[in-house]
Design a protein around this motif. Structure first.
Motif, PDB file in Angstrom:
ATOM      1  N   ASN A 293       9.688   5.955 -15.546  1.00  9.08           N
ATOM      2  CA  ASN A 293       9.829   5.695 -17.287  1.00  9.08           C
ATOM      3  C   ASN A 293      10.025   4.504 -16.836  1.00  9.08           C
ATOM      4  OD1 ASN A 293       8.426   8.425 -17.745  1.00  9.08           O
ATOM      5  ND2 ASN A 293      10.545   9.182 -17.138  1.00  9.08           N
ATOM      6  N   SER A 294      10.155   3.624 -16.190  1.00 14.46           N
ATOM      7  CA  SER A 294      11.198   2.463 -16.358  1.00 14.46           C
ATOM      8  C   SER A 294      10.858   1.259 -15.102  1.00 14.46           C
ATOM      9  CB  SER A 294      12.592   2.194 -16.954  1.00 14.46           C
ATOM     10  OG  SER A 294      13.061   2.746 -15.720  1.00 14.46           O
ATOM     11  N   THR A 295      11.258   0.389 -15.231  1.00 13.13           N
ATOM     12  CA  THR A 295      10.381  -0.741 -13.897  1.00 13.13           C
ATOM     13  C   THR A 295      12.190  -0.271 -12.740  1.00 13.13           C
ATOM     14  OG1 THR A 295       9.481  -1.759 -15.422  1.00 13.13           O
ATOM     15  CG2 THR A 295       9.974  -2.679 -12.850  1.00 13.13           C
ATOM     16  N   GLU A 296      13.064  -0.036 -13.545  1.00 15.75           N
ATOM     17  CA  GLU A 296      14.284   0.462 -12.379  1.00 15.75           C
ATOM     18  C   GLU A 296      14.184   1.708 -12.013  1.00 15.75           C
ATOM     19  OE1 GLU A 296      15.467  -2.979 -15.215  1.00 15.75           O
ATOM     20  OE2 GLU A 296      14.132  -0.695 -15.464  1.00 15.75           O
ATOM     21  N   GLN A 297      13.120   2.533 -12.458  1.00 15.07           N
ATOM     22  CA  GLN A 297      13.348   3.630 -11.511  1.00 15.07           C
ATOM     23  C   GLN A 297      11.917   3.032 -10.942  1.00 15.07           C
ATOM     24  OE1 GLN A 297      11.918   6.201 -15.076  1.00 15.07           O
ATOM     25  NE2 GLN A 297      14.176   7.291 -15.037  1.00 15.07           N
ATOM     26  N   PHE A 298      11.288   2.929 -11.060  1.00 18.04           N
ATOM     27  CA  PHE A 298       9.904   2.799  -9.893  1.00 18.04           C
ATOM     28  C   PHE A 298      11.133   2.045  -9.010  1.00 18.04           C
ATOM     29  CE2 PHE A 298       8.090  -1.046  -8.281  1.00 18.04           C
ATOM     30  CZ  PHE A 298       6.879  -0.559  -7.296  1.00 18.04           C
TER      31      PHE A 298
ATOM     32  N   LYS B 111       0.661  -1.447   0.307  1.00 20.73           N
ATOM     33  CA  LYS B 111       0.009  -0.193   0.172  1.00 20.73           C
ATOM     34  C   LYS B 111       0.972   1.317   0.241  1.00 20.73           C
ATOM     35  CE  LYS B 111      -3.049   2.392   2.585  1.00 20.73           C
ATOM     36  NZ  LYS B 111      -4.201   2.375   3.850  1.00 20.73           N
ATOM     37  N   HIS B 112       1.789   1.262   0.657  1.00 20.07           N
ATOM     38  CA  HIS B 112       3.066   2.412   0.963  1.00 20.07           C
ATOM     39  C   HIS B 112       3.668   2.540  -0.192  1.00 20.07           C
ATOM     40  CE1 HIS B 112       5.533   5.176   2.560  1.00 20.07           C
ATOM     41  NE2 HIS B 112       6.447   4.448   2.211  1.00 20.07           N
ATOM     42  N   ILE B 113       4.193   1.508  -0.932  1.00 19.05           N
ATOM     43  CA  ILE B 113       5.276   1.516  -2.133  1.00 19.05           C
ATOM     44  C   ILE B 113       3.992   2.204  -3.397  1.00 19.05           C
ATOM     45  CG2 ILE B 113       5.845   0.165  -4.040  1.00 19.05           C
ATOM     46  CD1 ILE B 113       7.016  -1.756  -1.869  1.00 19.05           C
ATOM     47  N   ASN B 114       2.905   1.784  -3.022  1.00 21.12           N
ATOM     48  CA  ASN B 114       1.590   1.977  -4.371  1.00 21.12           C
ATOM     49  C   ASN B 114       1.489   3.179  -4.474  1.00 21.12           C
ATOM     50  OD1 ASN B 114       0.205   1.563  -6.519  1.00 21.12           O
ATOM     51  ND2 ASN B 114      -2.063   1.370  -5.236  1.00 21.12           N
ATOM     52  N   GLN B 115       1.602   4.348  -3.220  1.00 19.87           N
ATOM     53  CA  GLN B 115       0.634   5.395  -2.938  1.00 19.87           C
ATOM     54  C   GLN B 115       1.924   6.506  -3.711  1.00 19.87           C
ATOM     55  OE1 GLN B 115       0.516   5.762   1.325  1.00 19.87           O
ATOM     56  NE2 GLN B 115      -1.856   5.627   1.051  1.00 19.87           N
ATOM     57  N   LYS B 116       3.483   6.054  -3.417  1.00 15.77           N
ATOM     58  CA  LYS B 116       4.151   6.628  -3.953  1.00 15.77           C
ATOM     59  C   LYS B 116       4.932   6.783  -5.554  1.00 15.77           C
ATOM     60  CE  LYS B 116       8.592   6.762  -1.501  1.00 15.77           C
ATOM     61  NZ  LYS B 116       9.892   6.183  -1.140  1.00 15.77           N
ATOM     62  N   TYR B 117       4.226   5.716  -5.210  1.00 15.81           N
ATOM     63  CA  TYR B 117       4.492   5.175  -6.637  1.00 15.81           C
ATOM     64  C   TYR B 117       2.978   5.727  -8.084  1.00 15.81           C
ATOM     65  CZ  TYR B 117       3.752   2.408 -11.432  1.00 15.81           C
ATOM     66  OH  TYR B 117       3.188   1.907 -12.881  1.00 15.81           O
TER      67      TYR B 117
ATOM     68  N   ASP C 185      14.054   2.008  -7.370  1.00 19.73           N
ATOM     69  CA  ASP C 185      14.591   3.122  -7.264  1.00 19.73           C
ATOM     70  C   ASP C 185      14.079   4.083  -6.793  1.00 19.73           C
ATOM     71  OD1 ASP C 185      16.892   1.887  -7.724  1.00 19.73           O
ATOM     72  OD2 ASP C 185      17.930   3.071  -9.661  1.00 19.73           O
ATOM     73  N   ARG C 186      13.134   5.334  -7.208  1.00 22.22           N
ATOM     74  CA  ARG C 186      12.616   5.196  -6.516  1.00 22.22           C
ATOM     75  C   ARG C 186      11.276   5.938  -6.202  1.00 22.22           C
ATOM     76  NH1 ARG C 186      12.810   9.835 -12.062  1.00 22.22           N
ATOM     77  NH2 ARG C 186      15.184   9.651 -12.044  1.00 22.22           N
ATOM     78  N   ALA C 187      10.659   4.213  -5.888  1.00 23.05           N
ATOM     79  CA  ALA C 187       9.183   3.874  -4.849  1.00 23.05           C
ATOM     80  C   ALA C 187       9.409   3.396  -3.714  1.00 23.05           C
ATOM     81  CB  ALA C 187       8.678   3.983  -5.206  1.00 23.05           C
ATOM     82  N   ALA C 188      10.430   1.996  -4.449  1.00 23.65           N
ATOM     83  CA  ALA C 188      10.860   1.373  -3.540  1.00 23.65           C
ATOM     84  C   ALA C 188      12.289   0.932  -2.616  1.00 23.65           C
ATOM     85  CB  ALA C 188       9.924  -0.303  -4.397  1.00 23.65           C
ATOM     86  N   SER C 189      12.554   1.142  -2.746  1.00 24.56           N
ATOM     87  CA  SER C 189      14.472   1.144  -2.338  1.00 24.56           C
ATOM     88  C   SER C 189      14.386   2.362  -0.654  1.00 24.56           C
ATOM     89  CB  SER C 189      15.460   0.953  -2.941  1.00 24.56           C
ATOM     90  OG  SER C 189      15.032   0.555  -4.195  1.00 24.56           O
ATOM     91  N   GLU C 190      13.180   3.433  -0.945  1.00 23.03           N
ATOM     92  CA  GLU C 190      13.917   4.249   0.192  1.00 23.03           C
ATOM     93  C   GLU C 190      13.657   5.247   0.648  1.00 23.03           C
ATOM     94  OE1 GLU C 190      17.869   5.600  -1.060  1.00 23.03           O
ATOM     95  OE2 GLU C 190      16.637   7.710  -2.021  1.00 23.03           O
ATOM     96  N   SER C 191      12.515   5.536   1.623  1.00 24.29           N
ATOM     97  CA  SER C 191      11.814   6.701   2.743  1.00 24.29           C
ATOM     98  C   SER C 191      12.645   8.187   1.987  1.00 24.29           C
ATOM     99  CB  SER C 191      12.242   6.651   3.872  1.00 24.29           C
ATOM    100  OG  SER C 191      12.261   7.633   4.259  1.00 24.29           O
ATOM    101  N   SER C 192      11.261   8.748   1.208  1.00 27.69           N
ATOM    102  CA  SER C 192      11.993   9.990   0.222  1.00 27.69           C
ATOM    103  C   SER C 192      12.563  11.028   2.254  1.00 27.69           C
ATOM    104  CB  SER C 192      11.132  10.461   0.004  1.00 27.69           C
ATOM    105  OG  SER C 192       9.351  10.150   0.075  1.00 27.69           O
ATOM    106  N   MET C 193      11.129  10.384   3.165  1.00 32.24           N
ATOM    107  CA  MET C 193      11.626  11.016   3.821  1.00 32.24           C
ATOM    108  C   MET C 193      12.988  11.246   4.526  1.00 32.24           C
ATOM    109  SD  MET C 193       9.043  12.647   3.872  1.00 32.24           S
ATOM    110  CE  MET C 193       7.592  13.779   4.866  1.00 32.24           C
ATOM    111  N   SER C 194      14.073  10.037   4.839  1.00 32.00           N
ATOM    112  CA  SER C 194      14.994   9.993   6.202  1.00 32.00           C
ATOM    113  C   SER C 194      15.683   9.768   5.157  1.00 32.00           C
ATOM    114  CB  SER C 194      14.385   8.649   6.648  1.00 32.00           C
ATOM    115  OG  SER C 194      14.289   7.600   6.298  1.00 32.00           O
TER     116      SER C 194
END
Length: 146
Positions: A95-100, A79-85, A102-111
């Motif tokens: 624009n790619s699965t790798e960007q998904f 649910k959390h990753i989907n919200q970021k996605y 790296d940007r949505a499923a790898s680290e906290s955008s806050m911390s």
């Protein structure tokens, strides 16, 4: 089209051979444009299938997901990753699965802290590694099925 006035101008000022060359160039440009549009649609479709597979893989796993020092079950993680996605898609940042990954499923955008996955008794690993391994496996399976 924006090229038609140019073609008319060139063809009215040159020999028939030049007219044929200009038309061939024009047709080649149209073919390239059509191919690139088709390729972009195919790659976007592939990206969406891959990302959906990664969500399904996460939801069907027997893993826990650590985000900012707290462990979550796979439903909460998905649910959390989907919200970021969804947010990143709206901003045009995926624009790619790798960007998904790296940007949505790898680290906290806050911390900035890496997400971690722990499956059963195995050692926890970074979620980026976990997702990229599964993406490689999925691509190998889908390419061998073609």
């Amino acid at each position: 089209m924006f090229l038609l006035p140019v073609i008319r101008r060139v063809s009215s000022n040159h020999h028939p051979e030049t007219n044929i060359l200009v038309m061939r160039i024009f047709l080649l440009l149209i073919a390239i444009l059509l191919f690139s549009t088709s390729y972009a649609a195919d790659s976007k479709d592939t990206m969406q299938k891959e990302i959906q597979h990664l969500f399904d893989y996460l939801k069907n796993s027997d893993c826990e997901f650590n985000r900012n020092g707290k462990w979550y079950n796979v439903e909460e993680a998905a649910k959390h990753i989907n919200q970021k996605y969804q947010y990143l898609i709206k901003k045009g940042l995926i624009n790619s699965t790798e960007q998904f990954i790296d940007r949505a499923a790898s680290e906290s955008s806050m911390s900035g802290k890496s997400y971690v996955v722990k499956c059963g008794e195995s050692e926890p690993i970074k979620s980026s590694v976990w997702f990229k391994r599964e993406l490689m496996s999925f691509r190998e399976k889908t390419s061998s099925n073609r």
